[in-house]
Design a protein around this motif. Structure first.
Motif, short mmCIF file in Angstrom:
data_model
loop_
_atom_site.label_atom_id
_atom_site.label_comp_id
_atom_site.label_asym_id
_atom_site.label_seq_id
_atom_site.Cartn_x
_atom_site.Cartn_y
_atom_site.Cartn_z
N TYR A 26 21.23 -26.76 -8.87
CA TYR A 26 19.98 -27.69 -8.63
C TYR A 26 18.85 -27.51 -9.51
O TYR A 26 18.26 -28.58 -10.09
CB TYR A 26 19.62 -27.66 -7.08
CG TYR A 26 20.58 -28.34 -6.33
CD1 TYR A 26 21.31 -29.66 -6.67
CD2 TYR A 26 20.97 -27.74 -5.21
CE1 TYR A 26 22.08 -30.08 -5.74
CE2 TYR A 26 21.95 -28.24 -4.34
CZ TYR A 26 22.42 -29.64 -4.68
OH TYR A 26 23.51 -30.22 -3.99
N MET A 27 18.53 -26.35 -9.72
CA MET A 27 17.42 -26.11 -10.68
C MET A 27 17.61 -26.08 -12.09
O MET A 27 16.81 -26.72 -12.90
CB MET A 27 16.89 -24.48 -10.33
CG MET A 27 16.42 -24.18 -9.06
SD MET A 27 15.63 -22.53 -9.09
CE MET A 27 14.94 -22.64 -7.32
N ALA B 294 17.38 -29.82 -12.15
CA ALA B 294 15.80 -30.48 -12.18
C ALA B 294 15.33 -30.20 -13.63
O ALA B 294 14.26 -30.95 -13.99
CB ALA B 294 15.25 -29.43 -11.32
N TRP B 295 15.57 -29.16 -14.52
CA TRP B 295 15.18 -28.84 -15.74
C TRP B 295 15.80 -29.72 -16.77
O TRP B 295 15.07 -30.20 -17.87
CB TRP B 295 15.19 -27.41 -16.07
CG TRP B 295 15.19 -27.05 -17.57
CD1 TRP B 295 14.09 -26.86 -18.10
CD2 TRP B 295 16.01 -27.03 -18.48
NE1 TRP B 295 14.28 -26.78 -19.51
CE2 TRP B 295 15.44 -26.62 -19.72
CE3 TRP B 295 17.50 -27.26 -18.83
CZ2 TRP B 295 16.11 -26.65 -20.90
CZ3 TRP B 295 18.45 -27.10 -19.71
CH2 TRP B 295 17.59 -26.77 -20.75
N PHE C 292 15.20 -32.15 -6.79
CA PHE C 292 16.41 -31.11 -7.32
C PHE C 292 15.47 -29.87 -7.10
O PHE C 292 16.31 -28.77 -6.72
CB PHE C 292 16.54 -31.50 -8.75
CG PHE C 292 17.39 -32.69 -9.01
CD1 PHE C 292 18.89 -32.64 -9.06
CD2 PHE C 292 16.86 -33.89 -9.15
CE1 PHE C 292 19.59 -33.75 -9.23
CE2 PHE C 292 17.50 -35.00 -9.46
CZ PHE C 292 19.19 -34.97 -9.55
N TRP C 293 14.45 -29.57 -7.55
CA TRP C 293 13.51 -28.35 -7.46
C TRP C 293 13.72 -27.96 -5.97
O TRP C 293 13.88 -26.90 -5.53
CB TRP C 293 12.21 -28.26 -7.88
CG TRP C 293 12.25 -28.37 -9.35
CD1 TRP C 293 11.56 -29.45 -9.99
CD2 TRP C 293 12.41 -27.44 -10.29
NE1 TRP C 293 11.50 -29.19 -11.24
CE2 TRP C 293 12.10 -27.97 -11.76
CE3 TRP C 293 12.75 -26.09 -10.10
CZ2 TRP C 293 12.35 -27.37 -12.92
CZ3 TRP C 293 13.31 -25.31 -11.22
CH2 TRP C 293 12.76 -25.96 -12.73
N LEU D 73 17.67 -41.54 -11.96
CA LEU D 73 17.61 -40.56 -13.21
C LEU D 73 18.43 -41.00 -14.20
O LEU D 73 17.97 -40.92 -15.43
CB LEU D 73 17.69 -39.51 -12.89
CG LEU D 73 17.35 -37.92 -13.38
CD1 LEU D 73 15.80 -38.13 -13.96
CD2 LEU D 73 17.33 -36.63 -12.98
N GLY E 105 11.10 -38.24 -4.75
CA GLY E 105 11.38 -39.09 -5.84
C GLY E 105 10.32 -40.11 -6.22
O GLY E 105 10.25 -40.44 -7.64
N ASN F 216 8.00 -37.68 -8.30
CA ASN F 216 8.60 -37.29 -9.52
C ASN F 216 10.35 -37.17 -9.39
O ASN F 216 10.69 -36.56 -8.30
CB ASN F 216 8.17 -36.01 -9.79
CG ASN F 216 8.88 -35.63 -11.52
OD1 ASN F 216 9.89 -35.73 -11.49
ND2 ASN F 216 7.89 -35.13 -12.49
N ILE G 288 18.95 -35.38 -3.24
CA ILE G 288 19.08 -35.83 -4.54
C ILE G 288 19.86 -37.23 -4.61
O ILE G 288 20.04 -38.06 -5.65
CB ILE G 288 19.99 -35.09 -5.51
CG1 ILE G 288 21.50 -34.73 -5.08
CG2 ILE G 288 19.21 -33.52 -5.66
CD1 ILE G 288 22.28 -33.93 -6.14
N ARG H 34 12.65 -35.50 -10.58
CA ARG H 34 12.96 -34.31 -10.58
C ARG H 34 12.53 -33.30 -9.39
O ARG H 34 13.19 -32.30 -9.16
CB ARG H 34 12.61 -33.73 -11.88
CG ARG H 34 13.31 -34.39 -13.16
CD ARG H 34 12.99 -33.60 -14.39
NE ARG H 34 13.00 -34.41 -15.51
CZ ARG H 34 14.16 -34.40 -16.30
NH1 ARG H 34 14.77 -33.22 -16.04
NH2 ARG H 34 14.46 -34.75 -17.27
N LEU H 35 11.59 -33.65 -8.59
CA LEU H 35 11.20 -32.70 -7.62
C LEU H 35 12.28 -32.65 -6.27
O LEU H 35 12.32 -31.39 -6.10
CB LEU H 35 9.83 -33.32 -6.93
CG LEU H 35 9.18 -32.48 -5.99
CD1 LEU H 35 8.76 -31.24 -6.51
CD2 LEU H 35 7.87 -33.19 -5.59
#
Length: 438
Positions: free
Chosen positions: A125-126, A129-130, A201-202, A67, A193, A196, A60, A198-199
């Motif tokens: 982390y999830m 991501a959200w 983080f997932w 972000l 990154g 995406n 991240i 946010r990817l």
């Protein structure tokens, strides 16, 4: 796969030792911690745990600043200041909760603290991501500061299972685990990154949860019941925990050196990405690769060079070498008008890999087995103190050294300041040594 057995609490003498050894504490000789019965996979798992934790954090690193910038509609100056706030918040959580988790591990053992933190970090982390807005990202950073406070417990685990004379090498291997995580983490985070932001983080959340599940089956307890100490809020609060570091001159002096080094390190954690973006216009991929190179050198130094360097120079001189290399590396960062000198500075900067394990080894010699968790919690509280001041300090200095209203156009100022702090640390080291020899 077998679960850890109840007899993991039993201990056997260190098979590598030829005769009993003793630690010297303020209350007299203390017996050296013994090695817990069980498989070598115990220490190996701690190594992998730290590596995977840092892999997740590294993933991240290249995308979090961007972000935040996206949430602020591309305002780089405000993004730098907000990034400083995020860093300060993360450090505040570390400062308050590291000694609590360290003391809890002294009371209940290392295993439950490590595993609960792994699961907490994965769910956090999830959440990040959200996050649909900057406020939710802010909440996620609060939780990550709490859950990432398990690193001192991992350090205490290694102190539990490592003979006194081999602790610098063991801590060096954990530093190598940090490096290995950053070898793949930033590079993978940069690539993901670009798909995406946010990817990463997932993926980081998934890795943390998998790591926690693996630990449920493979990780035995390292702290024998007879070495455990009652939990006390007096010791678990940050002030009480830090009081351990004032127990004698050695602990206090090394703590001062570490604090200066940790503050300097905040320039990397909070300015590195946004500095490279501003000055060199690097993409996420390039930033990720540069951070991966930092991890490669950190891993090589920690895994291959710490042990022979400490054996050759001794722990104190190895610390001096690390601080000198770090000061040179930070100075090269600040002087680099192009990315070429910036890349060349990385091997020098990573010589700090000799300083961290040497310092922690010296400190671990000064206390007994029932206080190793408290010690590592106190050391991580030093990181927390550095994090309370460092992010705001370095991002503020950076924001005031760029832009139309900057008094002086000198983007490298944060790194010059970091180098000056390490030089001050060298001066402190000399004073401590002179005081000890008079």
């Amino acid at each position: 796969m077998a679960t850890p057995r109840d007899d993991a609490q039993e201990v056997l003498p260190d098979p590598l030792a030829t005769e009993p050894e003793f630690l010297v504490g303020v209350d007299g000789p203390l017996p050296t911690p013994q090695i817990p019965k069980g498989r070598r996979a115990a220490a190996t798992f701690i190594f992998l745990t730290v590596a995977l934790d840092m892999l997740a954090m590294g993933m991240i690193a290249p995308v979090l600043p961007r972000l935040i910038t996206n949430f602020l509609n591309g305002d780089t100056v405000n993004a730098a200041q907000m990034l400083g706030i995020f860093g300060t918040l993360f450090a505040a959580m570390q400062f308050f909760f590291s000694p609590v988790l360290g003391s809890l591990s002294d009371r209940f053992g290392r295993r439950p603290v490590v595993l609960l933190s792994n699961f907490g970090l994965g769910f956090d982390y999830m959440l990040m991501a959200w996050a649909p807005a900057l406020d939710w990202l802010f909440v996620g950073r609060v939780i990550s500061g709490l859950t990432a406070s398990s690193i001192p417990t991992a350090m205490a685990y290694m102190a539990d299972v490592t003979p006194r004379e081999k602790r610098a090498a063991a801590f060096g291997m954990l530093n190598a685990a940090f490096g290995m995580g950053f070898v793949l983490g930033p590079a993978l985070g940069g690539v993901l990154g670009n798909v995406n932001p946010r990817l990463p983080f997932w993926v980081a959340g998934g890795l943390s949860l998998i790591n926690g599940m693996y630990g449920l089956f493979i990780l035995p307890e390292s702290l024998a019941k007879e070495h455990r100490s009652p939990f006390s809020w007096k010791r678990a609060n940050p002030v009480g925990s830090l009081s351990l570091l004032s127990r004698n001159r050695v602990l206090l002096g090394i703590a001062g050196l570490l604090l200066l080094g940790y503050i300097a390190q905040q320039s990397l954690m909070n300015v590195y990405v946004i500095y490279a973006d501003y000055r060199y216009h690097w993409t996420d991929r390039t930033v990720g690769l540069s951070l991966a190179l930092v991890g490669i050198f950190s891993g090589v130094y920690g895994a291959l060079l710490v042990k022979p360097v400490v054996a050759w120079l001794g722990e104190r001189k190895a610390m001096v070498l690390g601080f000198v290399g770090g000061a040179v590396g930070y100075s090269m960062f600040g002087l680099s008008a192009t990315g070429v000198l910036f890349w060349a500075a990385i091997p020098f900067l990573n010589m700090m890999s000799f300083a961290w394990p040497s310092a922690q080894s010296i400190m671990s010699h000064e206390i007994g087995p029932s206080e190793q968790g408290q010690l590592q919690g106190a050391v991580n509280s030093l990181r927390g103190i550095a994090g309370l001041f460092g992010p705001g300090l370095f991002t503020y200095v950076f924001s005031k050294s760029i832009g139309l209203h900057a008094p002086v156009q000198l983007p490298g100022t944060p790194f010059f300041l970091a180098a000056a702090m390490l030089v001050a640390g060298l001066g402190l080291m000399i004073v401590i040594r002179q005081t000890r020899t008079t």
